[in-house]
Scaffold this motif. Structure first.
Motif, PDB file in Angstrom:
ATOM      1  N   VAL A 118       0.829  -1.237  -0.080  1.00 32.68           N
ATOM      2  CA  VAL A 118      -0.077   0.012   0.134  1.00 32.68           C
ATOM      3  C   VAL A 118       1.044   1.291  -0.133  1.00 32.68           C
ATOM      4  CG1 VAL A 118      -1.792   1.332   1.137  1.00 32.68           C
ATOM      5  CG2 VAL A 118      -1.915  -1.199   1.316  1.00 32.68           C
ATOM      6  N   LEU A 119       0.718   1.911  -1.170  1.00 26.07           N
ATOM      7  CA  LEU A 119       1.536   3.394  -1.149  1.00 26.07           C
ATOM      8  C   LEU A 119       0.843   4.222  -0.341  1.00 26.07           C
ATOM      9  CD1 LEU A 119       4.158   4.895  -2.827  1.00 26.07           C
ATOM     10  CD2 LEU A 119       2.536   4.964  -4.752  1.00 26.07           C
ATOM     11  N   VAL A 120      -0.221   4.570  -0.570  1.00 26.12           N
ATOM     12  CA  VAL A 120      -0.975   5.667   0.153  1.00 26.12           C
ATOM     13  C   VAL A 120      -2.162   5.052   0.732  1.00 26.12           C
ATOM     14  CG1 VAL A 120      -2.119   7.985   0.013  1.00 26.12           C
ATOM     15  CG2 VAL A 120      -0.170   7.299  -1.348  1.00 26.12           C
ATOM     16  N   PRO A 121      -2.689   4.699   2.018  1.00 23.63           N
ATOM     17  CA  PRO A 121      -3.577   4.203   2.269  1.00 23.63           C
ATOM     18  C   PRO A 121      -4.879   5.062   2.314  1.00 23.63           C
ATOM     19  CG  PRO A 121      -2.424   4.941   4.345  1.00 23.63           C
ATOM     20  CD  PRO A 121      -1.763   5.192   3.013  1.00 23.63           C
ATOM     21  N   GLY A 122      -6.061   4.422   2.224  1.00 21.36           N
ATOM     22  CA  GLY A 122      -7.192   5.213   2.086  1.00 21.36           C
ATOM     23  C   GLY A 122      -7.759   5.347   3.600  1.00 21.36           C
ATOM     24  N   GLY A 123      -8.650   6.263   3.648  1.00 24.61           N
ATOM     25  CA  GLY A 123      -9.057   6.735   5.106  1.00 24.61           C
ATOM     26  C   GLY A 123     -10.154   5.486   5.734  1.00 24.61           C
ATOM     27  N   GLY A 146     -15.730   9.602   8.663  1.00 24.31           N
ATOM     28  CA  GLY A 146     -14.661   8.817   8.114  1.00 24.31           C
ATOM     29  C   GLY A 146     -13.230   9.791   8.228  1.00 24.31           C
ATOM     30  N   GLU A 147     -12.139   8.621   8.221  1.00 22.88           N
ATOM     31  CA  GLU A 147     -10.994   9.513   8.173  1.00 22.88           C
ATOM     32  C   GLU A 147     -10.749  10.342   6.890  1.00 22.88           C
ATOM     33  OE1 GLU A 147      -8.125   6.506  11.130  1.00 22.88           O
ATOM     34  OE2 GLU A 147      -8.141   6.433   8.963  1.00 22.88           O
ATOM     35  N   PRO A 148      -9.893  11.251   6.973  1.00 21.93           N
ATOM     36  CA  PRO A 148      -9.899  11.899   5.460  1.00 21.93           C
ATOM     37  C   PRO A 148      -8.876  11.523   4.473  1.00 21.93           C
ATOM     38  CG  PRO A 148      -8.426  12.893   7.547  1.00 21.93           C
ATOM     39  CD  PRO A 148      -9.298  11.899   7.815  1.00 21.93           C
ATOM     40  N   ALA A 149      -8.776  11.648   3.382  1.00 20.33           N
ATOM     41  CA  ALA A 149      -7.943  11.055   2.506  1.00 20.33           C
ATOM     42  C   ALA A 149      -6.607  11.700   2.711  1.00 20.33           C
ATOM     43  CB  ALA A 149      -8.325  11.610   1.056  1.00 20.33           C
ATOM     44  N   ILE A 150      -5.646  10.913   2.154  1.00 20.27           N
ATOM     45  CA  ILE A 150      -4.124  11.358   2.137  1.00 20.27           C
ATOM     46  C   ILE A 150      -3.531  11.513   0.804  1.00 20.27           C
ATOM     47  CG2 ILE A 150      -1.939  10.546   2.599  1.00 20.27           C
ATOM     48  CD1 ILE A 150      -3.030   8.567   4.862  1.00 20.27           C
ATOM     49  N   GLU A 151      -2.949  13.113   0.686  1.00 20.53           N
ATOM     50  CA  GLU A 151      -2.333  13.703  -0.311  1.00 20.53           C
ATOM     51  C   GLU A 151      -0.947  13.394  -0.281  1.00 20.53           C
ATOM     52  OE1 GLU A 151      -3.926  17.191  -1.347  1.00 20.53           O
ATOM     53  OE2 GLU A 151      -6.277  16.581  -1.617  1.00 20.53           O
TER      54      GLU A 151
END
Length: 329
Positions: A118-123, A146-151
């Motif tokens: 997983v490079l960038v995990p979803g919230g 929900g947890e926020p997105a990661i940029e």
């Protein structure tokens, strides 16, 4: 590997999916306070995932995919229904791909076919109000968001995975050797920097064995400081199991040239000097046995050496034997 299609560096702007919110729905039924909480959980946001693919040799297919956005998770529903999970985005990458942030910190590395990271995990999705009911609060109106997105800005770099890396100045005969011992078709010409990108070839050995050889674009003195092609391709040497140094027999000082090559590798990454090394003196179809005997006395110490000629097929089998032995000691 088609040299004009070789891309070993891409920069991506990534955004994972945000998690769906939990529901604070109430089931309407007689005898239940406020109908009873039955809000479902929100769905997880989509991950951005790297997957190793041994059939890929370049990052070309990602060159123009500047933005990678995963989908958000959906919110929870009534009757404890969970929201749908955001669809993951899977990026296929060649083995030897390293992901890092713009400051140079390494995040992860893909080394095996089918490996997924997983490079960038979803919230994470939020819990619905059903999770918060208890004997005191039988009708919670609260549900988690929900947890926020990661940029993130992600750099993908390819470091070729090969058994043998060819190291030498331009016109040392690296591409010619690769073309003779494998099916690779690198560009060959009598001028400096003919090879502008790495080339890979599978070398057949005895009893149906084989090993992978990488032709790294020529190094010049000062490469670690950015001269010539600079350090762009030196990183490919980091993933080679051993190094085959190649110096042409018409070099004015073979030992000095060998030390210059070692020095450039050490400046780039001192750990490269810990790899097994062999030295091949190339283009020896131009000299006789007497001169070859004299040259042996001036070879650098501490590294096994062999005189070869790719054009005349001189000592090519013996070179393969030395490489195989070094790889399996």
């Amino acid at each position: 590997m088609a040299s004009n299609n070789f891309i070993d560096y891409v920069k991506l702007i990534c955004r994972s999916g945000k998690g769906g919110a939990g529901s604070h729905h109430f089931f309407r039924a007689k005898g239940l306070p406020n109908g009873g909480p039955d809000g479902g959980d929100g769905g997880r946001g989509g991950h951005i995932i790297l997957e190793g693919n041994s059939q890929l040799w370049t990052l070309l297919h990602l060159q123009y995919q500047k933005h990678v956005f995963a989908k958000d998770g959906e919110g929870g529903g009534e009757n404890l229904r969970s929201g749908a999970q955001g669809e993951d985005i899977v990026l296929q990458v060649p083995l030897g791909t390293v992901a890092r942030d713009p400051e140079g910190g390494q995040l992860l590395e893909i080394t095996e076919h089918g490996q997924r990271l997983v490079l960038v995990p979803g919230g994470r999705g939020g819990w619905g109000n059903d999770h918060f009911k208890n004997s005191i609060n039988q009708a919670p109106t609260y549900a988690q968001p929900g947890e926020p997105a990661i940029e993130a800005i992600i750099i993908l770099e390819l470091k070729l995975l090969a058994d043998v890396g060819l190291v030498g100045f331009p016109n040392a005969g690296k591409s010619t050797l690769l073309s003779v011992v494998s099916a690779a078709k690198p560009k060959i010409a009598d001028y400096a920097f003919t090879t502008l990108v790495p080339n890979l070839g599978v070398v057949a050995y005895r009893d149906y064995k084989s090993f992978v050889m990488a032709d790294i674009p020529g190094i010049i003195e000062g490469a670690a400081e950015g001269k010539g092609l600079g350090t762009r391709f030196l990183r490919h040497i980091e993933r080679n199991s051993m190094l085959l140094f190649m110096i042409a027999c018409d070099s004015p000082d073979i030992a000095a040239e060998y030390q210059v090559l070692l020095g450039e590798l050490e400046q780039f990454n001192p750990e490269l000097l810990e790899k097994r090394r062999l030295l091949a003196i190339t283009k020896t179809d131009m000299i006789d046995e007497e001169l070859e005997t004299e040259m042996r006395l001036a070879l650098p110490e501490g590294v096994p050496a062999i005189f070869i000629s790719s054009l005349a097929n001189k000592n090519i089998v013996q070179l393969k034997d030395l490489i195989w032995k070094a790889l399996h000691e």
